[in-house]
Design a protein around this motif. Sequence first.
Motif, PDB file in Angstrom:
ATOM      1  N   ASN A  50      16.244  62.954 -14.777  1.00  0.00           N
ATOM      2  CA  ASN A  50      17.108  63.423 -13.696  1.00  0.00           C
ATOM      3  C   ASN A  50      16.608  62.845 -12.376  1.00  0.00           C
ATOM      4  O   ASN A  50      15.533  63.225 -11.896  1.00  0.00           O
ATOM      5  CB  ASN A  50      17.103  64.959 -13.653  1.00  0.00           C
ATOM      6  CG  ASN A  50      18.159  65.508 -12.731  1.00  0.00           C
ATOM      7  OD1 ASN A  50      18.321  65.093 -11.597  1.00  0.00           O
ATOM      8  ND2 ASN A  50      18.908  66.490 -13.231  1.00  0.00           N
ATOM      9  N   GLU A  51      17.393  61.941 -11.791  1.00  0.00           N
ATOM     10  CA  GLU A  51      16.970  61.293 -10.547  1.00  0.00           C
ATOM     11  C   GLU A  51      16.934  62.284  -9.387  1.00  0.00           C
ATOM     12  O   GLU A  51      16.101  62.160  -8.488  1.00  0.00           O
ATOM     13  CB  GLU A  51      17.881  60.108 -10.235  1.00  0.00           C
ATOM     14  CG  GLU A  51      17.712  58.937 -11.192  1.00  0.00           C
ATOM     15  CD  GLU A  51      18.339  57.661 -10.672  1.00  0.00           C
ATOM     16  OE1 GLU A  51      19.035  57.722  -9.636  1.00  0.00           O
ATOM     17  OE2 GLU A  51      18.120  56.595 -11.293  1.00  0.00           O
ATOM     18  N   ASP A  52      17.847  63.254  -9.391  1.00  0.00           N
ATOM     19  CA  ASP A  52      17.833  64.263  -8.324  1.00  0.00           C
ATOM     20  C   ASP A  52      16.562  65.106  -8.392  1.00  0.00           C
ATOM     21  O   ASP A  52      15.953  65.425  -7.365  1.00  0.00           O
ATOM     22  CB  ASP A  52      19.063  65.170  -8.434  1.00  0.00           C
ATOM     23  CG  ASP A  52      20.355  64.422  -8.120  1.00  0.00           C
ATOM     24  OD1 ASP A  52      20.286  63.432  -7.370  1.00  0.00           O
ATOM     25  OD2 ASP A  52      21.418  64.840  -8.625  1.00  0.00           O
ATOM     26  N   LEU A  53      16.165  65.468  -9.611  1.00  0.00           N
ATOM     27  CA  LEU A  53      14.929  66.226  -9.791  1.00  0.00           C
ATOM     28  C   LEU A  53      13.724  65.396  -9.357  1.00  0.00           C
ATOM     29  O   LEU A  53      12.793  65.920  -8.734  1.00  0.00           O
ATOM     30  CB  LEU A  53      14.783  66.641 -11.256  1.00  0.00           C
ATOM     31  CG  LEU A  53      13.483  67.369 -11.642  1.00  0.00           C
ATOM     32  CD1 LEU A  53      13.367  68.678 -10.877  1.00  0.00           C
ATOM     33  CD2 LEU A  53      13.441  67.616 -13.151  1.00  0.00           C
ATOM     34  N   ALA A  54      13.754  64.105  -9.680  1.00  0.00           N
ATOM     35  CA  ALA A  54      12.657  63.223  -9.277  1.00  0.00           C
ATOM     36  C   ALA A  54      12.547  63.152  -7.756  1.00  0.00           C
ATOM     37  O   ALA A  54      11.444  63.231  -7.191  1.00  0.00           O
ATOM     38  CB  ALA A  54      12.873  61.833  -9.855  1.00  0.00           C
ATOM     39  N   ALA A  55      13.689  63.015  -7.082  1.00  0.00           N
ATOM     40  CA  ALA A  55      13.684  62.954  -5.614  1.00  0.00           C
ATOM     41  C   ALA A  55      13.187  64.266  -5.015  1.00  0.00           C
ATOM     42  O   ALA A  55      12.424  64.272  -4.042  1.00  0.00           O
ATOM     43  CB  ALA A  55      15.081  62.630  -5.106  1.00  0.00           C
ATOM     44  N   ALA A  56      13.598  65.376  -5.616  1.00  0.00           N
ATOM     45  CA  ALA A  56      13.150  66.682  -5.125  1.00  0.00           C
ATOM     46  C   ALA A  56      11.649  66.882  -5.322  1.00  0.00           C
ATOM     47  O   ALA A  56      11.016  67.653  -4.602  1.00  0.00           O
ATOM     48  CB  ALA A  56      13.923  67.798  -5.839  1.00  0.00           C
ATOM     49  N   SER A  57      11.095  66.167  -6.313  1.00  0.00           N
ATOM     50  CA  SER A  57       9.654  66.260  -6.595  1.00  0.00           C
ATOM     51  C   SER A  57       8.843  65.289  -5.753  1.00  0.00           C
ATOM     52  O   SER A  57       7.627  65.166  -5.941  1.00  0.00           O
ATOM     53  CB  SER A  57       9.395  65.993  -8.075  1.00  0.00           C
ATOM     54  OG  SER A  57      10.115  66.896  -8.897  1.00  0.00           O
ATOM     55  N   GLY A  58       9.506  64.577  -4.847  1.00  0.00           N
ATOM     56  CA  GLY A  58       8.804  63.638  -3.985  1.00  0.00           C
ATOM     57  C   GLY A  58       8.700  62.236  -4.546  1.00  0.00           C
ATOM     58  O   GLY A  58       7.986  61.387  -3.989  1.00  0.00           O
TER      59      GLY A  58
END
Length: 264
Positions: free
Chosen positions: A154-162
């Motif tokens: 999940n790219e959105d989850l990755a972005a949210a994780s920094g």
Amino acid sequence: MFDDFLIRAALAGIGVALAAGPLGSFVVWRRMAYFGDATSHAAILGVALALALDLPVGLGTLAVALAMAVTVATLAARGWAMDTTLGVLAHAALAVGLVAVSFVPGARGDLSTWLFGDILAVSKADLAFIWGGAALVLGLILWRWSALLTATLNEDLAAASGLNPDRERLILTLALALTVAVALKVVGALLIAAMLIIPAATARGLARSPETMAVLAALVGAAAVLGGLGLSLGADTPAGPSIVAVAALAFALSVSLGALRRGG
């Protein structure tokens, strides 16, 4: 005892399988099969440039494969329609490469080597290049494993994780280009994508975790190399296609096994 050339061939194939297995798992998860085709087809153009400029073929192949991989990754980040773009780039790169090779004196006779590989002609220098490249690919994947897996899920989850999904995609494209460069001598430009996809697809039906799938894909690839070399030696068949054929047989068996398990 086995001849030296056969031992070198087996070591070369296993080196490619160790890199292609884990990387191929990401190719399967991200549905990047056509991406692998585009990068591997571009390798022929790298062969032509290397021969024309009297440079090591591995260096020319790596340079062009990197250029193709970065181009595709850039277009993907900008939202281009990937199926059409990759279709154009893959076939255009192969056609331009074949035309360019035809202008290099003495290269036409070796064309099948670059298209389908010549694993039985691997030298000690080739072996060092293959294992060095495979070690770099494995090092990249191990270093970024968690980040790559998160960005894949999940790219959105990755972005949210920094994390930066574009950076992780670029790391994968660099690893793919390096794998193409080291695998060219083993299975050739037309079969590299098969070694990335088929062992990973086989392992997918047997594994219960991403880590297990990556390890199984490498093992399936290595087994396909040894089985393909045995088939080539015993039946006098082309080594590169024989390796891919054995890998395809392993995939068919895994699919059948999965069907039996579901039926039971």
